[in-house]
Design an enzyme around this catalytic site. Structure first.
Site, PDB file in Angstrom:
ATOM      1  N   VAL A 170       0.917  -0.989  -0.032  1.00 45.93           N
ATOM      2  CA  VAL A 170      -0.100   0.142   0.155  1.00 45.93           C
ATOM      3  C   VAL A 170       1.054   1.296   0.011  1.00 45.93           C
ATOM      4  O   VAL A 170       1.943   1.323   0.547  1.00 45.93           O
ATOM      5  CB  VAL A 170      -0.932   0.144   1.274  1.00 45.93           C
ATOM      6  CG1 VAL A 170      -1.805   1.135   1.219  1.00 45.93           C
ATOM      7  CG2 VAL A 170      -1.545  -1.238   1.365  1.00 45.93           C
ATOM      8  N   LYS A 171       0.449   2.085  -0.678  1.00 46.02           N
ATOM      9  CA  LYS A 171       1.134   3.568  -0.808  1.00 46.02           C
ATOM     10  C   LYS A 171       0.320   4.437  -0.303  1.00 46.02           C
ATOM     11  O   LYS A 171      -0.992   4.592  -0.458  1.00 46.02           O
ATOM     12  CB  LYS A 171       1.369   3.986  -2.324  1.00 46.02           C
ATOM     13  CG  LYS A 171       1.915   5.194  -2.389  1.00 46.02           C
ATOM     14  CD  LYS A 171       2.281   5.382  -3.994  1.00 46.02           C
ATOM     15  CE  LYS A 171       2.348   6.972  -4.365  1.00 46.02           C
ATOM     16  NZ  LYS A 171       2.900   6.946  -5.775  1.00 46.02           N
TER      17      LYS A 171
END
Ligand code: R5P
Length: 295
Positions: free
Chosen positions: A202-203
């Site tokens: 996840v960013k």
């Protein structure tokens, strides 16, 4: 016909040495198939467990962003210093040499421009084409709390289903809307939803308060976006603090390609991410590289 095994050397089956059965190095990724793990190991260094991703996909909704007017001139010289390139398929096919050894993380959602409601995205790359381009991951924007929240989450889950069929991991990118508070409470919610629904990593954005609660409550690796251009020392400090709070790397764009010395900045970021270099020392390295290029 293959030759028969006629060697006179005695066979050695090493019966006293148990075969190694190692866990995969990346948080939350042990139960994936071989292809998925191999792709993740192209993005994240097995040595440090971290990654330096260079993000230059901004054009997919805002056109020729400052610093990306000519991706061939501004980004290609940076590619050797990144672990992964985050881009669109248009730029991949038109600009990036297929001989690149870098991992590719491909933007796979889009639709609205900066002139419209940004959360109204749809899937923008078919998984079959992602396989054809040999990408290491696809990225999808998720707008938790946004007008088209459910649609964007559905984009993520459809890409996860398609990616699981072929061994391509999905990067969930959390987008913080203009009117939303960017704090740990919101980021915890957004990244956890991405992970629960199948994102392999996840960013998100770094927040100073309680970022360790974001990383510890997310079962998969987190990489931080750089955000708006900051003075170089501040950007290096942000990266260092995020990593100290449990992030697994950076996916940085403007703080690299809008820097006065992008190659120097990317090398300084690499040292922070992979070597744990302190921000002040990394800034000195940046200044040294910058000056040596000028000479
Ligand atoms: C924006 O939506 C894009 O996904 C960018 O890749 C992302 O914002 C990272 O770039 P920057 O470090 O410039 O924020």
């Amino acid at each position: 016909m293959p030759e028969a095994d006629v060697s006179k050397k005695e066979k050695n089956f090493h019966t006293d040495v148990p075969q190694k059965n190692e866990l995969f190095f990346l948080k939350g990724s042990n139960n994936y198939d071989w292809g998925m793990k191999n792709r993740l190991a192209r993005i994240f260094s097995p040595a440090s467990g971290r990654t330096v991703m260079l993000a230059f996909d901004h054009g997919y909704f805002q056109g020729p962003t400052t610093g990306l007017e000519r991706v061939d001139l501004s980004i290609l010289p940076l590619a050797p210093y990144a672990d992964a390139l985050m881009l669109t398929r248009g730029i991949l096919r038109s600009i990036i040499p297929p001989s690149t050894p870098r991992a590719v993380v491909m933007r796979a959602s889009g639709g609205p421009s900066i002139l419209k409601e940004l959360s109204n995205e749809q899937i923008a790359v078919d998984m079959e084409d992602a396989v054809r381009m040999n990408v290491s991951a696809v990225a999808v924007q998720v707008f938790i709390g946004g007008e088209h929240e459910t649609q964007s989450v559905h984009n993520l889950t459809r890409l996860v289903d398609a990616g699981m069929r072929v061994g391509i991991p999905v990067l969930g990118v959390t987008a913080v809307g203009k009117d939303m508070v960017r704090d740990a409470k919101y980021i915890r919610l957004a990244v956890r939803i991405c992970a629960e629904l199948g994102a392999a990593f996840v960013k998100t954005y770094y927040v100073e308060q309680d970022f360790d609660s974001v990383t510890s409550s997310c079962p998969v690796p987190i990489v931080i976006a750089g955000g708006k251009k900051l003075p170089e020392l501040d950007a290096l400090t942000m990266a260092y603090n995020a990593l100290s709070a449990g992030a697994s790397g950076v996916d940085m764009g403007r703080n690299i390609f809008q820097s006065d010395a992008p190659v120097a900045m990317l090398q300084a970021v690499r040292n922070v991410v992979h070597e744990g270099m302190k921000p002040r020392e990394a800034f000195e390295l940046y200044s040294k590289f910058k000056n040596s290029v000028k000479k």
